[in-house]
Scaffold this active site. Structure first.
Site, mmCIF file in Angstrom:
data_model
loop_
_atom_site.group_PDB
_atom_site.id
_atom_site.type_symbol
_atom_site.label_atom_id
_atom_site.label_comp_id
_atom_site.label_asym_id
_atom_site.label_seq_id
_atom_site.Cartn_x
_atom_site.Cartn_y
_atom_site.Cartn_z
ATOM 1 N N THR A 268 2.174 0.860 -4.895
ATOM 2 C CA THR A 268 1.415 -0.297 -4.411
ATOM 3 C C THR A 268 1.572 -1.475 -5.370
ATOM 4 O O THR A 268 1.904 -2.585 -4.958
ATOM 5 C CB THR A 268 -0.082 0.065 -4.280
ATOM 6 O OG1 THR A 268 -0.222 1.103 -3.314
ATOM 7 C CG2 THR A 268 -0.915 -1.146 -3.879
ATOM 8 N N ALA B 4 0.849 -1.200 0.000
ATOM 9 C CA ALA B 4 0.000 0.000 0.000
ATOM 10 C C ALA B 4 0.878 1.241 0.000
ATOM 11 O O ALA B 4 1.957 1.243 0.592
ATOM 12 C CB ALA B 4 -0.919 0.003 1.221
ATOM 13 N N CYS B 5 0.399 2.282 -0.661
ATOM 14 C CA CYS B 5 1.100 3.569 -0.659
ATOM 15 C C CYS B 5 0.045 4.679 -0.556
ATOM 16 O O CYS B 5 -1.141 4.425 -0.719
ATOM 17 C CB CYS B 5 1.973 3.722 -1.896
ATOM 18 S SG CYS B 5 1.082 3.940 -3.444
ATOM 19 N N PRO B 6 0.476 5.916 -0.268
ATOM 20 C CA PRO B 6 -0.493 6.996 -0.044
ATOM 21 C C PRO B 6 -1.479 7.235 -1.194
ATOM 22 O O PRO B 6 -2.659 7.450 -0.953
ATOM 23 C CB PRO B 6 0.382 8.233 0.172
ATOM 24 C CG PRO B 6 1.659 7.689 0.718
ATOM 25 C CD PRO B 6 1.847 6.371 0.003
ATOM 26 N N GLY C 16 -2.009 5.013 -3.694
ATOM 27 C CA GLY C 16 -2.600 3.733 -4.080
ATOM 28 C C GLY C 16 -2.512 3.436 -5.552
ATOM 29 O O GLY C 16 -3.332 2.706 -6.091
#
Length: 100
Positions: free
Chosen positions: A16, A8-10, A12
């Site tokens: 990700t 997951a990343c900020p 998305g």
């Protein structure tokens, strides 16, 4: 060895899915069974089942944000890294999982 992972990343979007791809490629090279759940812009995809988690040797969380439904990993061996760590050196990340 069996690993389940969440990426997951900020935003998305990029990290990700790039981290998920890198983990799958490197796991294949190392003969590691891996299932990767992504928590991106499209929501949760390839969701890990309770059975997947219970049968895994390690839960790898490659995330730059708080992941959803983290309580389901209680009692599991968990290794947390950033998505950048996976993108820079997935080999090292998976080898660390083997050591746990």
């Amino acid at each position: 060895m069996k690993i389940v992972a969440v990426t997951a990343c900020p935003t998305g979007i990029a990290h990700t899915y790039m981290a998920a791809d890198e983990l799958q490629k490197e796991a294949s090279k190392q003969n590691i069974s891996i299932k990767v759940e992504t928590q991106g812009a499209m929501g949760i995809e390839n969701q890990l089942s309770l059975s997947d988690i219970a049968n895994a040797d390690v839960v790898l969380i490659a995330s730059d944000i708080e992941i959803k439904q983290r309580a389901r990993f209680t009692g599991s061996t968990i290794h947390c890294v950033t998505t950048e760590e996976v993108l820079v050196d997935a080999y090292r990340v998976l080898n660390r999982c083997k050591e746990l």
